[in-house]
Write a protein that holds these residues in place. Structure first.
Motif, PDB file in Angstrom:
ATOM      1  N   ILE A 250      25.631  98.958  34.806  1.00 34.12           N
ATOM      2  CA  ILE A 250      26.479 100.110  34.532  1.00 34.12           C
ATOM      3  C   ILE A 250      25.594 101.311  34.211  1.00 34.12           C
ATOM      4  O   ILE A 250      24.707 101.227  33.363  1.00 34.12           O
ATOM      5  CB  ILE A 250      27.450  99.804  33.362  1.00 34.12           C
ATOM      6  N   GLU A 251      25.840 102.387  34.914  1.00 35.44           N
ATOM      7  CA  GLU A 251      25.047 103.608  34.774  1.00 35.44           C
ATOM      8  C   GLU A 251      26.015 104.774  34.596  1.00 35.44           C
ATOM      9  O   GLU A 251      26.898 104.981  35.428  1.00 35.44           O
ATOM     10  CB  GLU A 251      24.209 103.799  36.044  1.00 35.44           C
ATOM     11  N   ASP A 252      25.855 105.503  33.505  1.00 37.79           N
ATOM     12  CA  ASP A 252      26.699 106.672  33.212  1.00 37.79           C
ATOM     13  C   ASP A 252      28.192 106.313  33.233  1.00 37.79           C
ATOM     14  O   ASP A 252      29.024 107.051  33.746  1.00 37.79           O
ATOM     15  CB  ASP A 252      26.391 107.804  34.191  1.00 37.79           C
ATOM     16  N   GLY A 253      28.513 105.131  32.697  1.00 31.17           N
ATOM     17  CA  GLY A 253      29.901 104.697  32.594  1.00 31.17           C
ATOM     18  C   GLY A 253      30.506 104.161  33.882  1.00 31.17           C
ATOM     19  O   GLY A 253      31.688 103.860  33.922  1.00 31.17           O
ATOM     20  N   LYS A 254      29.706 104.061  34.938  1.00 32.46           N
ATOM     21  CA  LYS A 254      30.215 103.592  36.231  1.00 32.46           C
ATOM     22  C   LYS A 254      29.450 102.347  36.675  1.00 32.46           C
ATOM     23  O   LYS A 254      28.262 102.229  36.429  1.00 32.46           O
ATOM     24  CB  LYS A 254      30.043 104.679  37.284  1.00 32.46           C
ATOM     25  N   VAL A 255      30.138 101.447  37.365  1.00 28.95           N
ATOM     26  CA  VAL A 255      29.476 100.270  37.924  1.00 28.95           C
ATOM     27  C   VAL A 255      28.599 100.751  39.072  1.00 28.95           C
ATOM     28  O   VAL A 255      29.088 101.339  40.034  1.00 28.95           O
ATOM     29  CB  VAL A 255      30.496  99.220  38.413  1.00 28.95           C
ATOM     30  N   GLU A 256      27.298 100.544  38.951  1.00 25.97           N
ATOM     31  CA  GLU A 256      26.343 100.974  39.973  1.00 25.97           C
ATOM     32  C   GLU A 256      25.946  99.844  40.907  1.00 25.97           C
ATOM     33  O   GLU A 256      25.644 100.077  42.067  1.00 25.97           O
ATOM     34  CB  GLU A 256      25.068 101.518  39.309  1.00 25.97           C
ATOM     35  N   GLN A 257      25.915  98.619  40.396  1.00 28.06           N
ATOM     36  CA  GLN A 257      25.406  97.507  41.203  1.00 28.06           C
ATOM     37  C   GLN A 257      25.986  96.200  40.694  1.00 28.06           C
ATOM     38  O   GLN A 257      26.141  96.001  39.494  1.00 28.06           O
ATOM     39  CB  GLN A 257      23.881  97.480  41.096  1.00 28.06           C
ATOM     40  N   ILE A 258      26.289  95.306  41.634  1.00 30.19           N
ATOM     41  CA  ILE A 258      26.688  93.937  41.300  1.00 30.19           C
ATOM     42  C   ILE A 258      25.732  93.023  42.044  1.00 30.19           C
ATOM     43  O   ILE A 258      25.626  93.091  43.265  1.00 30.19           O
ATOM     44  CB  ILE A 258      28.145  93.643  41.703  1.00 30.19           C
ATOM     45  N   GLU A 259      25.026  92.195  41.297  1.00 32.54           N
ATOM     46  CA  GLU A 259      24.040  91.280  41.881  1.00 32.54           C
ATOM     47  C   GLU A 259      24.488  89.853  41.612  1.00 32.54           C
ATOM     48  O   GLU A 259      24.799  89.487  40.486  1.00 32.54           O
ATOM     49  CB  GLU A 259      22.687  91.538  41.229  1.00 32.54           C
ATOM     50  N   LYS A 260      24.500  89.050  42.663  1.00 29.96           N
ATOM     51  CA  LYS A 260      24.955  87.662  42.552  1.00 29.96           C
ATOM     52  C   LYS A 260      23.787  86.737  42.859  1.00 29.96           C
ATOM     53  O   LYS A 260      23.172  86.835  43.912  1.00 29.96           O
ATOM     54  CB  LYS A 260      26.092  87.420  43.554  1.00 29.96           C
ATOM     55  N   THR A 261      23.472  85.857  41.915  1.00 28.81           N
ATOM     56  CA  THR A 261      22.430  84.851  42.104  1.00 28.81           C
ATOM     57  C   THR A 261      23.113  83.499  42.101  1.00 28.81           C
ATOM     58  O   THR A 261      23.702  83.101  41.103  1.00 28.81           O
ATOM     59  CB  THR A 261      21.388  84.919  40.966  1.00 28.81           C
ATOM     60  N   GLU A 262      23.029  82.806  43.230  1.00 26.22           N
ATOM     61  CA  GLU A 262      23.689  81.508  43.349  1.00 26.22           C
ATOM     62  C   GLU A 262      22.647  80.400  43.361  1.00 26.22           C
ATOM     63  O   GLU A 262      21.643  80.478  44.064  1.00 26.22           O
ATOM     64  CB  GLU A 262      24.505  81.452  44.638  1.00 26.22           C
ATOM     65  N   LYS A 263      22.886  79.378  42.568  1.00 31.14           N
ATOM     66  CA  LYS A 263      22.021  78.202  42.538  1.00 31.14           C
ATOM     67  C   LYS A 263      22.807  77.047  43.144  1.00 31.14           C
ATOM     68  O   LYS A 263      24.001  76.916  42.917  1.00 31.14           O
ATOM     69  CB  LYS A 263      21.606  77.869  41.108  1.00 31.14           C
ATOM     70  N   ARG A 264      22.140  76.233  43.895  1.00 30.52           N
ATOM     71  CA  ARG A 264      22.806  75.090  44.524  1.00 30.52           C
ATOM     72  C   ARG A 264      22.181  73.809  44.033  1.00 30.52           C
ATOM     73  O   ARG A 264      20.961  73.689  43.989  1.00 30.52           O
ATOM     74  CB  ARG A 264      22.702  75.180  46.031  1.00 30.52           C
ATOM     75  N   ARG A 265      23.008  72.855  43.677  1.00 27.60           N
ATOM     76  CA  ARG A 265      22.546  71.532  43.262  1.00 27.60           C
ATOM     77  C   ARG A 265      22.349  70.690  44.509  1.00 27.60           C
ATOM     78  O   ARG A 265      23.234  70.585  45.346  1.00 27.60           O
ATOM     79  CB  ARG A 265      23.550  70.863  42.329  1.00 27.60           C
ATOM     80  N   ILE A 266      21.190  70.095  44.648  1.00 29.83           N
ATOM     81  CA  ILE A 266      20.863  69.263  45.789  1.00 29.83           C
ATOM     82  C   ILE A 266      20.818  67.816  45.315  1.00 29.83           C
ATOM     83  O   ILE A 266      20.150  67.494  44.334  1.00 29.83           O
ATOM     84  CB  ILE A 266      19.495  69.658  46.402  1.00 29.83           C
ATOM     85  N   ASN A 267      21.528  66.936  46.028  1.00 25.88           N
ATOM     86  CA  ASN A 267      21.478  65.509  45.703  1.00 25.88           C
ATOM     87  C   ASN A 267      20.063  64.986  45.882  1.00 25.88           C
ATOM     88  O   ASN A 267      19.315  65.443  46.736  1.00 25.88           O
ATOM     89  CB  ASN A 267      22.413  64.720  46.621  1.00 25.88           C
ATOM     90  N   GLU A 268      19.706  64.001  45.106  1.00 27.94           N
ATOM     91  CA  GLU A 268      18.367  63.385  45.230  1.00 27.94           C
ATOM     92  C   GLU A 268      18.192  62.747  46.592  1.00 27.94           C
ATOM     93  O   GLU A 268      17.070  62.653  47.086  1.00 27.94           O
ATOM     94  CB  GLU A 268      18.175  62.345  44.131  1.00 27.94           C
ATOM     95  N   GLN A 269      19.259  62.302  47.232  1.00 26.16           N
ATOM     96  CA  GLN A 269      19.165  61.613  48.514  1.00 26.16           C
ATOM     97  C   GLN A 269      18.952  62.577  49.681  1.00 26.16           C
ATOM     98  O   GLN A 269      18.482  62.182  50.712  1.00 26.16           O
ATOM     99  CB  GLN A 269      20.434  60.791  48.753  1.00 26.16           C
ATOM    100  N   GLU A 270      19.312  63.839  49.514  1.00 26.95           N
ATOM    101  CA  GLU A 270      19.153  64.794  50.596  1.00 26.95           C
ATOM    102  C   GLU A 270      17.666  65.053  50.843  1.00 26.95           C
ATOM    103  O   GLU A 270      16.882  65.149  49.907  1.00 26.95           O
ATOM    104  CB  GLU A 270      19.855  66.119  50.276  1.00 26.95           C
ATOM    105  N   GLY A 271      17.283  65.171  52.081  1.00 32.74           N
ATOM    106  CA  GLY A 271      15.907  65.477  52.420  1.00 32.74           C
ATOM    107  C   GLY A 271      15.080  64.256  52.735  1.00 32.74           C
ATOM    108  O   GLY A 271      13.981  64.371  53.276  1.00 32.74           O
TER     109      GLY A 271
END
Length: 117
Positions: free
Chosen positions: A90-111
């Motif tokens: 938030i900059e000067d009372g306005k939403v300036e940026q929305i950043e999304k960080t997504e984490k994914r759970r990987i099964n131990e069997q994958e790969g």
């Protein structure tokens, strides 16, 4: 993957805290942490900027009863996020940026057989 309902994702209290912060913050960040498809933490970092240009002092804002203009966009970004963070700048009372960080759970069997990462 299980579809998470908006009711499970956000309680009314969390939505109110987001709305309040969007309406009252002048400069800063809101960080929403999501785990298992639910918001588990909200961090609010507010900055106060002092300059010779601003002679009026700190501005106290009333919180309107209605929704903030960006509230529906923020809720849409949270939809489907199972693990990660949504950072709202938030900059000067306005939403300036929305950043999304997504984490994914990987099964131990994958790969094991060359699939996955």
């Amino acid at each position: 993957m299980e579809k998470v309902s908006p009711k499970k994702l956000l309680s009314a209290q969390i939505i109110d805290l987001i709305r309040y912060s969007l309406h009252t913050m002048q400069y800063g960040y809101l960080v929403l942490t999501v785990q298992d498809g639910c918001v588990i933490k909200m961090e609010r970092t507010e900055k106060f900027i002092f300059s010779s240009k601003n002679k009026t002092g700190y501005i106290v804002r009333d919180v309107p009863a209605g929704q903030h203009a960006f509230q529906s966009r923020i809720l849409a970004q949270l939809q489907g996020l199972m693990y990660g963070q949504l950072i709202i700048r938030i900059e000067d009372g306005k939403v300036e940026q929305i950043e999304k960080t997504e984490k994914r759970r990987i099964n131990e069997q994958e790969g094991i057989l060359g699939d996955g990462i």
